[in-house]
Motif scaffolding. Structure first.
Motif, PDB file in Angstrom:
ATOM      1  N   ALA A  28       0.574  -1.110   0.012  1.00  0.00           N
ATOM      2  CA  ALA A  28       0.031  -0.125  -0.055  1.00  0.00           C
ATOM      3  C   ALA A  28       0.835   1.222   0.014  1.00  0.00           C
ATOM      4  O   ALA A  28       0.327   2.394  -0.453  1.00  0.00           O
ATOM      5  CB  ALA A  28      -0.750   0.132   1.049  1.00  0.00           C
ATOM      6  N   SER A  29       1.967   1.209   0.714  1.00  0.00           N
ATOM      7  CA  SER A  29       2.689   2.293   0.573  1.00  0.00           C
ATOM      8  C   SER A  29       3.503   2.721  -0.881  1.00  0.00           C
ATOM      9  O   SER A  29       3.605   4.199  -1.107  1.00  0.00           O
ATOM     10  CB  SER A  29       4.244   2.148   1.831  1.00  0.00           C
ATOM     11  OG  SER A  29       4.900   1.194   1.337  1.00  0.00           O
ATOM     12  N   SER A  30       3.378   1.743  -1.655  1.00  0.00           N
ATOM     13  CA  SER A  30       3.928   2.129  -2.822  1.00  0.00           C
ATOM     14  C   SER A  30       2.800   2.593  -3.757  1.00  0.00           C
ATOM     15  O   SER A  30       3.017   3.579  -4.530  1.00  0.00           O
ATOM     16  CB  SER A  30       4.483   0.935  -3.461  1.00  0.00           C
ATOM     17  OG  SER A  30       5.648   0.258  -3.023  1.00  0.00           O
ATOM     18  N   MET A  31       1.769   1.945  -3.511  1.00  0.00           N
ATOM     19  CA  MET A  31       0.514   2.800  -4.299  1.00  0.00           C
ATOM     20  C   MET A  31       0.171   4.171  -3.797  1.00  0.00           C
ATOM     21  O   MET A  31       0.108   4.962  -4.737  1.00  0.00           O
ATOM     22  CB  MET A  31      -0.767   1.906  -3.782  1.00  0.00           C
ATOM     23  CG  MET A  31      -0.786   0.582  -4.491  1.00  0.00           C
ATOM     24  SD  MET A  31      -2.216  -0.283  -4.484  1.00  0.00           S
ATOM     25  CE  MET A  31      -2.350  -1.269  -2.748  1.00  0.00           C
ATOM     26  N   THR A  32       0.296   4.284  -2.714  1.00  0.00           N
ATOM     27  CA  THR A  32       0.204   5.805  -2.153  1.00  0.00           C
ATOM     28  C   THR A  32       1.320   6.557  -2.861  1.00  0.00           C
ATOM     29  O   THR A  32       0.927   7.771  -3.252  1.00  0.00           O
ATOM     30  CB  THR A  32       0.324   5.825  -0.625  1.00  0.00           C
ATOM     31  OG1 THR A  32      -0.637   5.281  -0.064  1.00  0.00           O
ATOM     32  CG2 THR A  32       0.195   7.214  -0.041  1.00  0.00           C
ATOM     33  N   ALA A  33       2.462   6.386  -2.867  1.00  0.00           N
ATOM     34  CA  ALA A  33       3.482   7.094  -3.435  1.00  0.00           C
ATOM     35  C   ALA A  33       3.325   7.326  -4.962  1.00  0.00           C
ATOM     36  O   ALA A  33       3.401   8.672  -5.307  1.00  0.00           O
ATOM     37  CB  ALA A  33       5.039   6.467  -3.332  1.00  0.00           C
ATOM     38  N   VAL A  34       2.711   6.365  -5.675  1.00  0.00           N
ATOM     39  CA  VAL A  34       2.486   6.712  -7.146  1.00  0.00           C
ATOM     40  C   VAL A  34       1.120   7.495  -7.179  1.00  0.00           C
ATOM     41  O   VAL A  34       1.142   8.399  -7.974  1.00  0.00           O
ATOM     42  CB  VAL A  34       2.004   5.225  -7.689  1.00  0.00           C
ATOM     43  CG1 VAL A  34       1.348   5.619  -9.271  1.00  0.00           C
ATOM     44  CG2 VAL A  34       3.139   4.277  -7.899  1.00  0.00           C
ATOM     45  N   VAL A  37     -14.593  -3.225  -6.650  1.00  0.00           N
ATOM     46  CA  VAL A  37     -14.838  -2.266  -5.775  1.00  0.00           C
ATOM     47  C   VAL A  37     -13.171  -2.123  -4.745  1.00  0.00           C
ATOM     48  O   VAL A  37     -12.575  -3.181  -4.776  1.00  0.00           O
ATOM     49  CB  VAL A  37     -15.786  -2.547  -4.396  1.00  0.00           C
ATOM     50  CG1 VAL A  37     -15.587  -1.271  -3.422  1.00  0.00           C
ATOM     51  CG2 VAL A  37     -16.821  -2.554  -4.871  1.00  0.00           C
ATOM     52  N   SER A  38     -12.715  -1.018  -4.704  1.00  0.00           N
ATOM     53  CA  SER A  38     -11.199  -0.767  -4.157  1.00  0.00           C
ATOM     54  C   SER A  38     -11.409  -1.143  -2.926  1.00  0.00           C
ATOM     55  O   SER A  38     -12.260  -0.850  -2.127  1.00  0.00           O
ATOM     56  CB  SER A  38     -10.711   0.415  -4.323  1.00  0.00           C
ATOM     57  OG  SER A  38      -9.319   0.716  -3.731  1.00  0.00           O
ATOM     58  N   THR A  39     -10.279  -1.544  -2.244  1.00  0.00           N
ATOM     59  CA  THR A  39     -10.035  -1.901  -0.932  1.00  0.00           C
ATOM     60  C   THR A  39      -9.155  -0.842  -0.347  1.00  0.00           C
ATOM     61  O   THR A  39      -8.849  -0.606   1.138  1.00  0.00           O
ATOM     62  CB  THR A  39      -9.873  -3.370  -0.240  1.00  0.00           C
ATOM     63  OG1 THR A  39      -8.627  -3.812  -0.910  1.00  0.00           O
ATOM     64  CG2 THR A  39     -10.703  -4.515  -0.811  1.00  0.00           C
ATOM     65  N   VAL A  40      -8.441  -0.095  -1.040  1.00  0.00           N
ATOM     66  CA  VAL A  40      -7.585   0.895  -0.638  1.00  0.00           C
ATOM     67  C   VAL A  40      -8.053   2.327  -0.491  1.00  0.00           C
ATOM     68  O   VAL A  40      -7.854   3.103   0.205  1.00  0.00           O
ATOM     69  CB  VAL A  40      -6.338   0.770  -1.630  1.00  0.00           C
ATOM     70  CG1 VAL A  40      -5.344   1.800  -1.089  1.00  0.00           C
ATOM     71  CG2 VAL A  40      -5.590  -0.642  -1.341  1.00  0.00           C
ATOM     72  N   SER A  57      -6.757   3.922  -8.446  1.00  0.00           N
ATOM     73  CA  SER A  57      -6.365   5.259  -8.041  1.00  0.00           C
ATOM     74  C   SER A  57      -7.717   6.198  -8.450  1.00  0.00           C
ATOM     75  O   SER A  57      -8.172   6.237  -9.462  1.00  0.00           O
ATOM     76  CB  SER A  57      -5.272   5.784  -8.747  1.00  0.00           C
ATOM     77  OG  SER A  57      -4.879   7.266  -8.574  1.00  0.00           O
ATOM     78  N   PRO A  58      -7.884   7.041  -7.372  1.00  0.00           N
ATOM     79  CA  PRO A  58      -9.079   8.117  -7.689  1.00  0.00           C
ATOM     80  C   PRO A  58      -8.409   9.381  -8.374  1.00  0.00           C
ATOM     81  O   PRO A  58      -9.286   9.948  -8.889  1.00  0.00           O
ATOM     82  CB  PRO A  58      -9.511   8.474  -6.205  1.00  0.00           C
ATOM     83  CG  PRO A  58      -8.288   8.485  -5.626  1.00  0.00           C
ATOM     84  CD  PRO A  58      -7.387   7.096  -6.046  1.00  0.00           C
ATOM     85  N   HIS A  59      -7.155   9.253  -9.041  1.00  0.00           N
ATOM     86  CA  HIS A  59      -6.870  10.637  -9.748  1.00  0.00           C
ATOM     87  C   HIS A  59      -6.445  10.108 -11.157  1.00  0.00           C
ATOM     88  O   HIS A  59      -5.468  10.894 -11.504  1.00  0.00           O
ATOM     89  CB  HIS A  59      -5.645  11.070  -9.083  1.00  0.00           C
ATOM     90  CG  HIS A  59      -5.988  11.534  -7.625  1.00  0.00           C
ATOM     91  ND1 HIS A  59      -5.752  10.998  -6.377  1.00  0.00           N
ATOM     92  CD2 HIS A  59      -6.768  12.552  -7.384  1.00  0.00           C
ATOM     93  CE1 HIS A  59      -6.317  11.508  -5.524  1.00  0.00           C
ATOM     94  NE2 HIS A  59      -6.679  12.484  -5.696  1.00  0.00           N
ATOM     95  N   GLN A  60      -7.072   9.213 -11.527  1.00  0.00           N
ATOM     96  CA  GLN A  60      -6.776   8.786 -13.012  1.00  0.00           C
ATOM     97  C   GLN A  60      -8.300   8.244 -13.503  1.00  0.00           C
ATOM     98  O   GLN A  60      -9.066   7.928 -12.531  1.00  0.00           O
ATOM     99  CB  GLN A  60      -5.631   7.824 -13.275  1.00  0.00           C
ATOM    100  CG  GLN A  60      -5.895   6.517 -12.406  1.00  0.00           C
ATOM    101  CD  GLN A  60      -6.718   5.475 -12.761  1.00  0.00           C
ATOM    102  OE1 GLN A  60      -6.747   5.057 -13.930  1.00  0.00           O
ATOM    103  NE2 GLN A  60      -7.779   5.244 -11.871  1.00  0.00           N
ATOM    104  N   THR A  61      -8.234   7.634 -14.722  1.00  0.00           N
ATOM    105  CA  THR A  61      -9.543   7.221 -15.169  1.00  0.00           C
ATOM    106  C   THR A  61      -9.281   5.915 -15.499  1.00  0.00           C
ATOM    107  O   THR A  61      -8.458   5.455 -16.397  1.00  0.00           O
ATOM    108  CB  THR A  61      -9.781   7.763 -16.492  1.00  0.00           C
ATOM    109  OG1 THR A  61     -10.113   9.261 -16.084  1.00  0.00           O
ATOM    110  CG2 THR A  61     -11.180   7.288 -17.138  1.00  0.00           C
ATOM    111  N   GLY A  62     -10.000   4.574 -14.945  1.00  0.00           N
ATOM    112  CA  GLY A  62      -9.809   3.251 -15.187  1.00  0.00           C
ATOM    113  C   GLY A  62     -10.655   2.781 -16.281  1.00  0.00           C
ATOM    114  O   GLY A  62     -12.167   3.225 -16.316  1.00  0.00           O
ATOM    115  N   VAL A  63     -10.184   2.209 -17.163  1.00  0.00           N
ATOM    116  CA  VAL A  63     -10.736   1.756 -18.501  1.00  0.00           C
ATOM    117  C   VAL A  63     -11.044   0.500 -18.697  1.00  0.00           C
ATOM    118  O   VAL A  63     -10.255  -0.523 -18.579  1.00  0.00           O
ATOM    119  CB  VAL A  63      -9.795   2.199 -19.640  1.00  0.00           C
ATOM    120  CG1 VAL A  63     -10.685   2.216 -21.075  1.00  0.00           C
ATOM    121  CG2 VAL A  63      -9.324   3.788 -19.597  1.00  0.00           C
ATOM    122  N   GLY A  64     -12.108   0.000 -18.453  1.00  0.00           N
ATOM    123  CA  GLY A  64     -12.796  -1.350 -18.848  1.00  0.00           C
ATOM    124  C   GLY A  64     -12.821  -1.925 -20.104  1.00  0.00           C
ATOM    125  O   GLY A  64     -12.432  -1.183 -20.989  1.00  0.00           O
TER     126      GLY A  64
END
Length: 718
Positions: free
Chosen positions: A344-350, A426-429, A394-401
């Motif tokens: 999770a710390s790496s995901m937060t950094a990105v 659903v995200s758990t993070v 991430s809530p700061h990009q657009t996820g494409v299905g």
């Protein structure tokens, strides 16, 4: 993490790893310094809990780490990101430069120096600090790393993946005096190596370069999604491709020649010394797929292929380099990993770097995954876990299905259904962002995806890679298609004097929740992944659906150029009010006004606006234009003013005038001189609903200096 396309099935080869001993080694330093320490949560790779411990990492083994620093003023940053993406707000489209972002929200240089000093004290060598000060990279022995971060490094075997890795046994810790500035540590394990998963819809013999390719051609998908009706081709825009492997230019040239495409030559940007182009690996098909789909959708867009080491540090460094370089307006991402198996710390950094991208007006489109709602199917946690893919979560990009697209013989849209293994859930993070409305999905966590387009390998794309034609699918193809659309939009927006798309999701959701939804998106209502079904409106397989590009462009360009007729979001409207960027922008000033000399102190920080002070006839000016929403019932301009003068008496020889448009709000003079700063407040409420130029004008007569020093300017509305 892994690329999200389907191409030829192949044996999975693990990329080279740092050497790991599976035997017990000389003991590492196990006890950190006696200084009080604070544990850093989410710094243990989840794979540790499912893996077999084999022994200690040799104490002398070199380990590289990335220390991520916290952003500042998080609440103000969130407010800015909301406002800059909302048509009608004063901040709308007024994106920041990297220097402005770092000055307002980035870690301070003092924080960087504090971390560097600590690492050096522990014997680690600092190799690089990211240009935006968010990451400090260092390396040292396992013993030094263990001492610095209160960890123990062990060798493990992941039974699911049958691969060896090293990792810290427990959460990292740092001295308590660093806790206020350090976000997390990455590199304490090397488990998160991205793997390549490529397969075609069926076993096929690759076509030769001279044969007619099978699979969907650019004319088909640009026709189906009306990308050929926007009147744009990406001219003047630049797209970054986020990659962990390389490509061969000759393959891209063959693709262009086959379909009569031309545009700027693709170029590589190395991250941390990585450059795979001389000998691309298993991910070559992914990189060439990304490039060729962007070329098909936006042929004249410039493409920069950012190539990074396939590791947590490589991903973090790539994210920060792209935003610090600030050369692109769109990022296409086709690599990812399931959330439960990512530290999770790496995901937060990105994600922190993604926040900077949003503040700078950079759109990001990420593949949502190819394992449906069970994104960990091919990683440690396995198929029993419901999970979504990062960075698509991430809530700061657009996820494409992904969808299965059917096109008519005339290259028009025929029908579309959900692809059965399109990522979603659903995200758990990450919590549900404020813009994610109208989905009909209850709960407080972010849902994925946001939008979709063709991805099923059964309706896959013709791609030329590694010297042969292939048919590729996957959400890896959907992300670059949407990225190509964003490049088209940015070209159109620039032509009519509007801002680039920026963080796309808030604006796309706004259109999707409007009466124009049915004409701007293809709503996909049939099909399902393992746990979610497509339905009318939003769903967790296809999001809001695929683009009707020309109508969507018209809708996105249709508003946001004037202040709203009603309503007011509490906000601070002045940009660079403390001048800490070291430049005047977006202020317009006369020469030499923005200053950091020690002759006149700043009210805060190091920089201020120093007007006049020459002791001779001179005029200085400084102005900035803002829009005050019509619904605001309060608009207060505040600034700190220090007046220093050689004049005596009460006669006003030298003057500072403050204006809003042509209205004079206040006048100060040498007679108002004082030893320190005084905060001044002026009422601009009467200007609600107007675009206002706030201007400071300092005039000095022919003798005896007067300095008007201004700092920390703000215009607060509510």
């Amino acid at each position: 993490m892994r690329p999200r396309s389907l191409a030829l099935a192949a044996a999975i080869a693990v990329l080279p790893l740092t050497a790991v001993s599976l035997g017990v080694s000389t003991a590492q330093a196990a006890t950190p310094n006696a200084t009080p320490r604070v544990a850093l949560p989410n710094t243990v790779n989840p794979a540790v809990a499912h893996s077999e411990k084999k022994g200690d990492v040799p104490a002398a083994q070199q380990i590289a780490v990335s220390v991520s620093l916290k952003l500042r003023d998080a609440d103000a940053l969130d407010r800015f990101l909301t406002a800059v993406a909302t048509p009608g707000t004063p901040e709308y489209g007024h994106y920041l430069t990297p220097e402005q972002f770092t000055a307002r929200f980035g870690p301070t240089q003092a924080a960087v120096d504090q971390v560097r000093t600590y690492l050096a004290q522990q014997g680690l060598t600092v190799t690089e600090v990211s240009a935006n000060r968010q990451v400090v990279n260092a390396h040292g022995t396992a013993a030094q790393v263990s001492q610095a971060f209160g960890t123990h490094e062990s060798s493990y075997l992941d039974p699911q993946l049958q691969r060896a890795f090293f990792a810290n046994d427990a959460a990292a810790s740092i001295p308590s005096d660093l806790a206020a500035v350090v976000q997390g540590i990455s590199g304490l394990d090397n488990h998160a190596v991205r793997k390549n998963r490529l397969a075609t819809p069926k076993a096929v013999t690759p076509n030769t370069a001279s044969a007619t390719p099978s699979g969907m051609a650019p004319a088909q998908y640009t026709g189906a999604y009306n990308l050929n009706k926007t009147g744009a081709d990406g001219t003047g825009t630049t797209v970054a491709l986020w990659e962990f492997d390389g490509y061969q230019s000759s393959n891209l040239t063959t693709y262009d020649s086959q379909y009569g495409l031309s545009g700027p030559a693709v170029s590589t940007v190395s991250v941390d010394g990585a450059n795979y182009d001389s000998a691309p690996g298993q991910g070559q098909g992914e990189v060439e797929l990304d490039s060729e789909i962007v070329r098909g959708a936006a042929p004249k867009a410039t493409q920069l292929v950012y190539e990074a080491p396939n590791s947590d540090q490589g991903e973090i460094d790539m994210a920060n380099k792209i935003v610090a370089d600030n050369r692109v307006s769109v990022i296409s991402i086709s690599w990812g990993s399931c959330e439960p198996d990512t530290t999770a710390s790496s995901m937060t950094a990105v994600d922190n770097a993604f926040k900077q991208a949003a503040a700078q007006g950079i759109s990001i489109f990420s593949a949502s995954g190819d394992d449906g709602s069970r994104d960990c199917t091919r990683s440690t946690s396995g198929s029993s876990v419901k999970a979504v893919d990062f960075p698509a979560s991430s809530p700061h990009q657009t996820g494409v299905g992904g969808t299965n697209l059917k096109v008519s013989s005339g290259n028009a849209y025929s029908s579309e259904s959900a692809w059965s293994t399109a990522g979603g859930g659903v995200s758990t993070v990450f919590a549900k962002p404020s813009w994610q409305t109208g989905t009909g999905v209850s709960g407080t966590m972010r849902t994925v995806p946001d939008v979709s387009s063709n991805a099923d390998p059964a309706s896959g794309f013709a791609i030329y890679t590694a010297g042969a034609w292939q048919v590729y699918g996957g959400t890896s193809a959907a992300a670059p298609l949407w990225s190509g659309y964003a490049a088209q939009f940015n070209q159109k927006a620039k032509a009519v004097g509007q801002p680039v798309l920026g963080e796309a999701s808030p604006r796309l959701y706004s259109v999707a929740n409007s009466s124009g939804y049915g004409s701007t998106f293809h709503d996909v209502t049939t099909g399902a992944n393992q746990d979610f079904s497509a339905k009318a409106g939003y769903d967790q397989v296809t999001g809001w659906g695929s683009p009707v590009a020309d109508a969507l462009t018209t809708a996105l360009l249709g508003g946001g150029t004037t202040p709203p007729s009603g309503g007011c979001t509490a906000a601070q409207l002045i940009t660079n009010g403390g001048f800490e960027t070291g430049t005047a922008s977006p202020w317009t000033t006369s020469s030499g006004v923005v200053d950091n000399s020690s002759s006149q102190a700043a009210h805060s920080g190091s920089w201020k606006a120093w007007m006049n002070g020459y002791g001779s006839a001179h005029t200085d000016t400084m102005s900035q234009t803002v829009s005050i929403p019509a619904g605001c019932t309060s608009a207060k301009l505040t600034f700190w003013l220090h007046i220093d003068t050689a004049e005596t008496g009460t006669t006003a020889y030298d003057k500072l005038t403050v204006q809003a448009n042509s209205t004079t709000l206040a006048t100060y003079s040498n007679a108002n001189a004082a030893a320190g700063y005084v905060q001044r407040t002026l009422d601009l409420t009467s200007f609600a609903g107007q675009t206002v130029t706030i201007k400071f004008t300092g005039t000095e007569d022919s003798s005896l200096q007067t300095s008007f020093v201004i700092d920390d300017v703000a215009l607060n509305v509510n």
